[in-house]
Write a protein that holds these residues in place. Structure first.
Motif, PDB file in Angstrom:
ATOM      1  N   UNK A  30      87.208  63.340  33.394  1.00  0.00           N
ATOM      2  CA  UNK A  30      87.851  62.930  34.489  1.00  0.00           C
ATOM      3  C   UNK A  30      88.044  64.106  35.484  1.00  0.00           C
ATOM      4  N   UNK A  31      87.424  65.203  34.969  1.00  0.00           N
ATOM      5  CA  UNK A  31      87.687  66.494  35.744  1.00  0.00           C
ATOM      6  C   UNK A  31      88.783  67.483  35.481  1.00  0.00           C
ATOM      7  N   UNK A  32      89.708  66.969  34.698  1.00  0.00           N
ATOM      8  CA  UNK A  32      90.873  67.465  34.354  1.00  0.00           C
ATOM      9  C   UNK A  32      90.672  68.754  33.123  1.00  0.00           C
ATOM     10  N   UNK A  33      90.861  69.634  33.570  1.00  0.00           N
ATOM     11  CA  UNK A  33      90.788  70.960  32.584  1.00  0.00           C
ATOM     12  C   UNK A  33      91.943  70.974  31.506  1.00  0.00           C
ATOM     13  N   UNK A  34      91.690  71.019  30.314  1.00  0.00           N
ATOM     14  CA  UNK A  34      93.017  70.909  29.439  1.00  0.00           C
ATOM     15  C   UNK A  34      93.530  72.353  29.344  1.00  0.00           C
ATOM     16  N   UNK A  35      94.702  72.362  29.170  1.00  0.00           N
ATOM     17  CA  UNK A  35      95.648  73.591  29.158  1.00  0.00           C
ATOM     18  C   UNK A  35      94.927  74.554  28.292  1.00  0.00           C
ATOM     19  N   UNK A  36      94.971  76.080  28.347  1.00  0.00           N
ATOM     20  CA  UNK A  36      94.456  76.883  27.589  1.00  0.00           C
ATOM     21  C   UNK A  36      95.143  76.949  26.318  1.00  0.00           C
ATOM     22  N   UNK A  37      94.632  76.955  25.002  1.00  0.00           N
ATOM     23  CA  UNK A  37      95.421  77.282  23.829  1.00  0.00           C
ATOM     24  C   UNK A  37      95.774  78.619  23.681  1.00  0.00           C
ATOM     25  N   UNK A  38      96.895  78.942  23.469  1.00  0.00           N
ATOM     26  CA  UNK A  38      97.327  80.498  23.120  1.00  0.00           C
ATOM     27  C   UNK A  38      97.297  80.639  21.567  1.00  0.00           C
ATOM     28  N   UNK A  39      96.131  81.639  21.537  1.00  0.00           N
ATOM     29  CA  UNK A  39      95.744  82.179  20.143  1.00  0.00           C
ATOM     30  C   UNK A  39      96.498  83.581  20.072  1.00  0.00           C
ATOM     31  N   UNK A  40      97.674  83.571  18.960  1.00  0.00           N
ATOM     32  CA  UNK A  40      98.043  84.862  18.889  1.00  0.00           C
ATOM     33  C   UNK A  40      97.492  86.226  18.511  1.00  0.00           C
ATOM     34  N   UNK A  41      96.217  86.014  18.142  1.00  0.00           N
ATOM     35  CA  UNK A  41      95.064  86.855  17.885  1.00  0.00           C
ATOM     36  C   UNK A  41      94.642  87.583  19.141  1.00  0.00           C
ATOM     37  N   UNK A  42      94.381  86.677  20.269  1.00  0.00           N
ATOM     38  CA  UNK A  42      93.764  86.868  21.485  1.00  0.00           C
ATOM     39  C   UNK A  42      94.937  87.322  22.251  1.00  0.00           C
ATOM     40  N   UNK A  43      96.093  86.912  22.231  1.00  0.00           N
ATOM     41  CA  UNK A  43      97.316  87.423  22.844  1.00  0.00           C
ATOM     42  C   UNK A  43      97.635  88.891  22.739  1.00  0.00           C
ATOM     43  N   UNK A  44      96.979  89.499  21.533  1.00  0.00           N
ATOM     44  CA  UNK A  44      97.369  90.870  21.170  1.00  0.00           C
ATOM     45  C   UNK A  44      95.946  91.744  21.929  1.00  0.00           C
ATOM     46  N   UNK A  45      95.056  91.260  22.429  1.00  0.00           N
ATOM     47  CA  UNK A  45      94.087  92.111  23.131  1.00  0.00           C
ATOM     48  C   UNK A  45      94.624  92.906  24.309  1.00  0.00           C
ATOM     49  N   UNK A  46      94.488  93.957  24.328  1.00  0.00           N
ATOM     50  CA  UNK A  46      95.324  94.885  25.343  1.00  0.00           C
ATOM     51  C   UNK A  46      94.108  96.151  25.596  1.00  0.00           C
TER      52      UNK A  46
END
Length: 154
Positions: free
Chosen positions: A9-25
């Motif tokens: 339908x052309x709707x992008x799902x909301x991105x999943x929040x992965x705690x491991x990737x939330x830490x990348x800085x």
């Protein structure tokens, strides 16, 4: 709608929040940025679901390494922080003159009367692995510490 239906339908799902990737800085810093650097590390560690005791140790490590950059490494540094499955990897780089004996520095505590020199010893006590690379472009210290366990003295 689920994933495939949303895409059709052309709707992008909301991105999943992965705690491991939330830490990348990745963050450059100077002396005036040390508070901001500490706040960024704290926020990313909390977003990565890192236990409070581990965050405390991580902040000590980051503080010591960043202080070394400001005092001995030319004043400008770059921090990289990421999480693997079981470890935090913290890397701090500078463009300073390097360390005379990178393999030996911080292995033995300095005498109590010494005015300084404890930073890398503290870093080694709070981590499971410390790698120090010095070359003509500067120094890079890479520290590994477990996500859930606080290592004891080596």
């Amino acid at each position: 709608m689920n994933g495939p239906e949303q895409e059709a339908a052309g709707v992008k799902p909301a991105p999943r929040t992965d705690p491991a990737h939330a830490l990348d800085l990745e963050q450059p810093f100077t002396e005036g940025d040390l508070y901001t650097l500490r706040a960024a590390v704290t926020a990313h560690a909390h977003a990565g679901n890192i236990p409070a005791r581990t965050i405390d140790s991580l902040l000590l490590i980051v503080g010591e390494l960043a202080s070394n950059v400001v005092q001995h490494g030319g004043g400008t540094g770059h921090l990289r922080l990421r999480r693997t499955d079981n470890n935090l990897i913290c890397q701090v780089s500078d463009h300073g003159p390097g360390i005379a004996d990178p393999e030996l520095i911080g292995l033995v505590p300095v005498p109590p009367t010494a005015p300084g020199g404890r930073g890398l010893w503290i870093v080694r006590q709070l981590s499971t692995d410390v790698s120090i690379r010095c070359d003509s472009t500067g120094t890079t210290v890479t520290v590994t510490m477990p996500v859930h366990l606080i290592p004891g003295p080596h």
